[in-house]
Design a protein around this motif. Structure first.
Motif, PDB file in Angstrom:
ATOM      1  N   CYS A  20       0.804  -1.212   0.000  1.00 14.55           N
ATOM      2  CA  CYS A  20       0.000   0.000   0.000  1.00 14.55           C
ATOM      3  C   CYS A  20       0.837   1.262   0.000  1.00 14.55           C
ATOM      4  O   CYS A  20       0.407   2.299   0.488  1.00 14.55           O
ATOM      5  CB  CYS A  20      -0.968  -0.008   1.173  1.00 14.55           C
ATOM      6  N   GLY A  21       2.067   1.143  -0.501  1.00 10.86           N
ATOM      7  CA  GLY A  21       2.923   2.327  -0.573  1.00 10.86           C
ATOM      8  C   GLY A  21       2.244   3.387  -1.429  1.00 10.86           C
ATOM      9  O   GLY A  21       1.547   3.076  -2.374  1.00 10.86           O
ATOM     10  N   ASN A  22       2.417   4.612  -1.101  1.00 11.52           N
ATOM     11  CA  ASN A  22       1.718   5.670  -1.812  1.00 11.52           C
ATOM     12  C   ASN A  22       2.687   6.811  -2.019  1.00 11.52           C
ATOM     13  O   ASN A  22       2.782   7.702  -1.202  1.00 11.52           O
ATOM     14  CB  ASN A  22       0.497   6.100  -0.992  1.00 11.52           C
ATOM     15  N   GLY A  23       3.428   6.768  -3.108  1.00 12.00           N
ATOM     16  CA  GLY A  23       4.496   7.732  -3.395  1.00 12.00           C
ATOM     17  C   GLY A  23       4.066   9.165  -3.158  1.00 12.00           C
ATOM     18  O   GLY A  23       2.937   9.429  -2.776  1.00 12.00           O
ATOM     19  N   SER A  24       4.972  10.082  -3.414  1.00 11.21           N
ATOM     20  CA  SER A  24       4.653  11.471  -3.109  1.00 11.21           C
ATOM     21  C   SER A  24       3.923  12.094  -4.282  1.00 11.21           C
ATOM     22  O   SER A  24       4.525  12.699  -5.147  1.00 11.21           O
ATOM     23  CB  SER A  24       5.944  12.230  -2.818  1.00 11.21           C
ATOM     24  N   ASP A  25       2.637  11.853  -4.380  1.00 12.05           N
ATOM     25  CA  ASP A  25       1.850  12.502  -5.413  1.00 12.05           C
ATOM     26  C   ASP A  25       1.468  13.886  -4.916  1.00 12.05           C
ATOM     27  O   ASP A  25       0.954  14.023  -3.812  1.00 12.05           O
ATOM     28  CB  ASP A  25       0.583  11.703  -5.717  1.00 12.05           C
ATOM     29  N   GLY A  26       1.727  14.848  -5.736  1.00 15.64           N
ATOM     30  CA  GLY A  26       1.482  16.223  -5.303  1.00 15.64           C
ATOM     31  C   GLY A  26       0.014  16.462  -5.012  1.00 15.64           C
ATOM     32  O   GLY A  26      -0.858  15.691  -5.400  1.00 15.64           O
ATOM     33  N   ALA A  27      -0.261  17.533  -4.318  1.00 17.23           N
ATOM     34  CA  ALA A  27      -1.645  17.892  -4.060  1.00 17.23           C
ATOM     35  C   ALA A  27      -2.333  18.175  -5.386  1.00 17.23           C
ATOM     36  O   ALA A  27      -1.677  18.557  -6.354  1.00 17.23           O
ATOM     37  CB  ALA A  27      -1.679  19.134  -3.171  1.00 17.23           C
ATOM     38  N   PRO A  28      -3.654  17.963  -5.472  1.00 15.61           N
ATOM     39  CA  PRO A  28      -4.357  18.188  -6.736  1.00 15.61           C
ATOM     40  C   PRO A  28      -4.123  19.615  -7.235  1.00 15.61           C
ATOM     41  O   PRO A  28      -4.145  20.558  -6.442  1.00 15.61           O
ATOM     42  CB  PRO A  28      -5.823  17.973  -6.366  1.00 15.61           C
ATOM     43  N   ASP A  32       3.726  18.903  -9.304  1.00 19.20           N
ATOM     44  CA  ASP A  32       4.876  18.249  -8.684  1.00 19.20           C
ATOM     45  C   ASP A  32       4.519  16.786  -8.472  1.00 19.20           C
ATOM     46  O   ASP A  32       3.448  16.338  -8.866  1.00 19.20           O
ATOM     47  CB  ASP A  32       5.282  18.939  -7.365  1.00 19.20           C
ATOM     48  N   GLY A  33       5.434  16.046  -7.905  1.00 17.18           N
ATOM     49  CA  GLY A  33       5.185  14.625  -7.659  1.00 17.18           C
ATOM     50  C   GLY A  33       5.531  13.760  -8.847  1.00 17.18           C
ATOM     51  O   GLY A  33       6.070  14.240  -9.845  1.00 17.18           O
ATOM     52  N   GLU A  34       5.194  12.476  -8.700  1.00 20.74           N
ATOM     53  CA  GLU A  34       5.591  11.500  -9.716  1.00 20.74           C
ATOM     54  C   GLU A  34       4.496  11.262 -10.746  1.00 20.74           C
ATOM     55  O   GLU A  34       3.320  11.247 -10.398  1.00 20.74           O
ATOM     56  CB  GLU A  34       5.877  10.144  -9.049  1.00 20.74           C
ATOM     57  N   ILE A  35       4.895  11.073 -11.996  1.00 21.59           N
ATOM     58  CA  ILE A  35       3.946  10.569 -12.997  1.00 21.59           C
ATOM     59  C   ILE A  35       4.603   9.421 -13.756  1.00 21.59           C
ATOM     60  O   ILE A  35       5.820   9.343 -13.857  1.00 21.59           O
ATOM     61  CB  ILE A  35       3.466  11.642 -14.005  1.00 21.59           C
ATOM     62  N   THR A  36       3.759   8.524 -14.246  1.00 18.68           N
ATOM     63  CA  THR A  36       4.242   7.411 -15.046  1.00 18.68           C
ATOM     64  C   THR A  36       3.718   7.583 -16.462  1.00 18.68           C
ATOM     65  O   THR A  36       2.515   7.734 -16.675  1.00 18.68           O
ATOM     66  CB  THR A  36       3.757   6.075 -14.476  1.00 18.68           C
ATOM     67  N   LYS A  48      13.049  10.090 -22.959  1.00 18.81           N
ATOM     68  CA  LYS A  48      13.890  10.178 -21.758  1.00 18.81           C
ATOM     69  C   LYS A  48      14.446  11.591 -21.637  1.00 18.81           C
ATOM     70  O   LYS A  48      14.489  12.163 -20.547  1.00 18.81           O
ATOM     71  CB  LYS A  48      15.017   9.149 -21.811  1.00 18.81           C
ATOM     72  N   GLU A  49      14.837  12.157 -22.785  1.00 14.71           N
ATOM     73  CA  GLU A  49      15.376  13.523 -22.730  1.00 14.71           C
ATOM     74  C   GLU A  49      14.262  14.530 -22.457  1.00 14.71           C
ATOM     75  O   GLU A  49      14.447  15.474 -21.685  1.00 14.71           O
ATOM     76  CB  GLU A  49      16.113  13.866 -24.034  1.00 14.71           C
ATOM     77  N   VAL A  50      13.091  14.322 -23.057  1.00 12.21           N
ATOM     78  CA  VAL A  50      11.955  15.209 -22.786  1.00 12.21           C
ATOM     79  C   VAL A  50      11.616  15.169 -21.291  1.00 12.21           C
ATOM     80  O   VAL A  50      11.389  16.207 -20.664  1.00 12.21           O
ATOM     81  CB  VAL A  50      10.719  14.796 -23.631  1.00 12.21           C
ATOM     82  N   GLY A  51      11.632  13.948 -20.720  1.00  9.27           N
ATOM     83  CA  GLY A  51      11.323  13.791 -19.300  1.00  9.27           C
ATOM     84  C   GLY A  51      12.299  14.548 -18.425  1.00  9.27           C
ATOM     85  O   GLY A  51      11.899  15.241 -17.474  1.00  9.27           O
ATOM     86  N   ALA A  52      13.597  14.450 -18.764  1.00  5.94           N
ATOM     87  CA  ALA A  52      14.616  15.149 -17.979  1.00  5.94           C
ATOM     88  C   ALA A  52      14.416  16.659 -18.066  1.00  5.94           C
ATOM     89  O   ALA A  52      14.517  17.377 -17.054  1.00  5.94           O
ATOM     90  CB  ALA A  52      16.005  14.760 -18.475  1.00  5.94           C
ATOM     91  N   ALA A  53      14.096  17.146 -19.285  1.00  3.53           N
ATOM     92  CA  ALA A  53      13.887  18.584 -19.473  1.00  3.53           C
ATOM     93  C   ALA A  53      12.650  19.052 -18.703  1.00  3.53           C
ATOM     94  O   ALA A  53      12.647  20.141 -18.100  1.00  3.53           O
ATOM     95  CB  ALA A  53      13.739  18.907 -20.959  1.00  3.53           C
ATOM     96  N   PHE A  54      11.612  18.209 -18.684  1.00  2.00           N
ATOM     97  CA  PHE A  54      10.384  18.559 -17.954  1.00  2.00           C
ATOM     98  C   PHE A  54      10.657  18.631 -16.456  1.00  2.00           C
ATOM     99  O   PHE A  54      10.215  19.561 -15.779  1.00  2.00           O
ATOM    100  CB  PHE A  54       9.298  17.512 -18.239  1.00  2.00           C
ATOM    101  N   GLU A  55      11.417  17.654 -15.942  1.00  2.00           N
ATOM    102  CA  GLU A  55      11.757  17.656 -14.509  1.00  2.00           C
ATOM    103  C   GLU A  55      12.562  18.900 -14.151  1.00  2.00           C
ATOM    104  O   GLU A  55      12.382  19.491 -13.086  1.00  2.00           O
ATOM    105  CB  GLU A  55      12.566  16.402 -14.150  1.00  2.00           C
ATOM    106  N   GLY A  60      10.616  19.296  -8.448  1.00  2.00           N
ATOM    107  CA  GLY A  60       9.687  18.552  -7.599  1.00  2.00           C
ATOM    108  C   GLY A  60       8.911  17.500  -8.367  1.00  2.00           C
ATOM    109  O   GLY A  60       8.180  16.721  -7.777  1.00  2.00           O
ATOM    110  N   THR A  61       9.080  17.471  -9.691  1.00  2.00           N
ATOM    111  CA  THR A  61       8.393  16.431 -10.467  1.00  2.00           C
ATOM    112  C   THR A  61       9.362  15.295 -10.771  1.00  2.00           C
ATOM    113  O   THR A  61      10.574  15.478 -10.790  1.00  2.00           O
ATOM    114  CB  THR A  61       7.871  16.972 -11.814  1.00  2.00           C
ATOM    115  N   GLU A  62       8.785  14.116 -10.975  1.00  2.00           N
ATOM    116  CA  GLU A  62       9.591  12.970 -11.346  1.00  2.00           C
ATOM    117  C   GLU A  62       8.818  12.162 -12.373  1.00  2.00           C
ATOM    118  O   GLU A  62       7.689  11.738 -12.113  1.00  2.00           O
ATOM    119  CB  GLU A  62       9.898  12.131 -10.106  1.00  2.00           C
TER     120      GLU A  62
END
Lengths: 265, 269
Positions: A20-28, A32-36, A48-55, A60-62
């Motif tokens: 039941c782990g619940n990563g750090s999803d940002g407040a609505p 910020d927080g994690e997205i898949t 992968k490069e777009v993701g790095a540039a977005f972070e 605070g985003t991952e």
């Protein structure tokens, strides 16, 4: 209390904390927080490069990625896989997901072109028409994998009026030795020299640096691969997911995609 | 007393938890297969039938080389002492611990068109292995062999050496002693190893996908058809479930028949 009971208590505790782990999803509403991101195999390097540039642009985003055939990703999302964003290599697989209510606001964000690839030292195939020669070992992606579908569309066009020959598609498909799970698996079979020819996207060649040669598909028979992206509704981190899709379509995102050989829609 | 009861309760709870975890996935599969109206139709589709037939016959063919070459190896490992035996022992178990994808890549580096022996073989004979049913069998022989060798070896380990010694004193030759005294004792272990080997071959996916490719009728065994269906082939998810249930049914049937047969043999002995 016996030792076994203690052990059991520990076991249950461990199981609970693991499931039941619940990563750090940002407040609505906040970015910020994690997205898949579930993305087509062919997007592996560029995203992968777009993701790095977005972070970098949004501290605070991952962003984590799951790359596979769009057809496989579509099945997974429709089965409830925890995706926040879906980026498909075609509009057909996106439609599969949108129709089931598992993606919304889909938009074409980039385009790509199918090409024939042959091993660097391969002599069996020199022209596009050669892939119909008897004895050629051809590999394509499966019929529902976007690149597999595009390849079959190309063959159909080349068998139509003004094409190579009416039986071109039949002759080429008689050479088909394997239906691979995704575009990168096709590329690997060519890199290894196991197959004489395959159909991949122009952008995939980056991943096979130097091991393969490209044979262009004549323009009249070729098709345009349109990639579409959408947010998965019900994602706990909707704001960040929406921000990511916007970033992909922004000038910054498009510049990265172009660097990897993708073209603007 | 109290400690005993606590221990018993713990044992039961843990077993129940394990059993639930073990049964639930199959229950889920069965539920979906039953609810989905197309399961029967999908199981009878050409793709499913071709894959099942290919799986069954290639797995059976796999037993030939694994039994024929595995038995002497198992015998040597059980009886012979030689330097580096521990290493040979460990090497034979490698395909059990390595991911099958590694086995597939390894097979390519040996028998691929640019492989150690694959390249000269193609140059001399024009024959290549990738994309052929032969490659499917080679992958299965490699990943399934350790299961056979291990079982057969433990069989040889448990042979009653006194009976062997008696046979020798009575003037029986080595060969005659092996076939008349040793082999009958090892038979149950060999049978068990054969079934394990067959079952492992039936389930083989990774090495086949990499080394043999994936084409209906030639190299698409059940596991490959299932993953293709899951990844969006025309059979779709319902097809993946239907094929999974088919494979489970066949595997379960074979295991049960084997149990019945081997139990009967034990009674007769």
């Amino acid at each position: 209390m016996g030792r076994a009971t203690v052990f059991f208590a520990l076991l249950v505790g461990a199981a609970l904390s693991a499931c039941c782990g619940n990563g750090s999803d940002g407040a609505p509403g906040t970015i910020d927080g994690e997205i898949t991101v579930f993305a087509a195999s062919s997007l592996s390097e560029a995203f992968k490069e777009v993701g790095a540039a977005f972070e970098k642009a949004n501290p605070g985003t991952e962003v984590t990625f799951s790359f596979a055939a769009s057809s496989a990703l579509a099945v997974q999302i429709n089965e409830g896989a925890p995706a926040d964003v879906f980026a498909s290599a075609d509009t057909a697989q996106m439609k599969n997901v949108v129709d089931q209510g598992n993606a919304e606001g889909s938009a074409v964000f980039t385009t790509n072109t199918p090409v024939v690839v042959v091993p660097k030292d391969g002599k069996a195939v020199a022209t596009f028409a050669d892939i119909a020669k008897p004895g050629i070992k051809l590999v394509l992606a499966g019929k529902d994998v976007p690149i597999g579908r595009y390849a079959r569309e190309v063959l159909a066009k080349a068998s139509g009026t003004g094409g190579v020959s009416p039986d071109f598609s039949d002759r080429v498909l008689a050479n088909l030795k394997s239906e691979e799970a995704n575009v990168r698996a096709v590329l690997a079979k060519i890199q290894l020299g196991e197959a004489d020819a395959g159909v991949v996207y122009r952008t995939d060649i980056v991943a096979a640096a130097g091991d393969v040669r490209v044979i262009e598909i004549p323009a009249p028979y070729n098709v345009l691969a349109e990639y579409s992206i959408a947010v998965v509704p019900g994602s706990p981190n909707n704001a960040t997911a929406a921000a990511f899709t916007a970033f992909v379509r922004s000038a910054d995102g498009q510049a990265i995609l172009e660097k990897y050989g993708f073209a603007a829609p | 007393m109290r400690t005993d009861r606590t221990a018993l309760v713990t044992l039961l709870v843990l077993s129940a938890a394990f059993a639930a975890f073990f049964v639930l996935p199959f229950a889920g599969l069965a539920k979906r297969a039953i609810e989905d109206g197309k399961t029967w139709e999908l199981a009878r589709s050409g793709t499913a039938q071709a894959a099942l037939w290919l799986s069954v016959w290639t797995s059976t063919v796999t037993l030939g080389p694994d039994d024929r070459f595995g038995t002497p190896v198992a015998y040597l490992l059980s009886r012979a002492r030689f330097p580096g035996k521990a290493i040979v022992d460990a090497a034979i178990d490698l395909p059990i611990v390595l991911p099958p994808t590694v086995a597939g890549v390894a097979l390519l580096t040996a028998f691929g068109r640019r492989g150690l022996v694959g390249e000269p073989i193609e140059a001399w004979t024009g024959q290549t292995f990738a994309f052929t049913t032969m490659a499917v069998i080679m992958a299965q022989v490699l990943v399934a062999a350790p299961f056979y060798v291990r079982a057969a070896r433990s069989g040889f380990d448990s042979v009653d050496r006194r009976a062997e010694a008696v046979a020798y004193t009575l003037g029986a030759s080595k060969t005659r002693t092996f076939f008349r005294i040793v082999l009958p004792q090892v038979r149950p272990a060999i049978m068990a190893g054969t079934v394990l080997c067959w079952a492992r071959a039936m389930g083989e996916l990774g090495a086949t996908l990499i080394f043999a490719g994936n084409l209906e009728g030639t190299t698409q065994t059940m596991p490959l058809a299932i993953i293709s269906a899951f990844e969006g082939s025309s059979l779709g998810l319902a097809g993946a479930i239907a094929l999974s249930v088919m494979l489970l049914g066949v595997a379960l049937g074979v295991l049960v028949v084997f149990r019945l047969v081997s139990n009967q043999e034990t009674w007769q002995a």
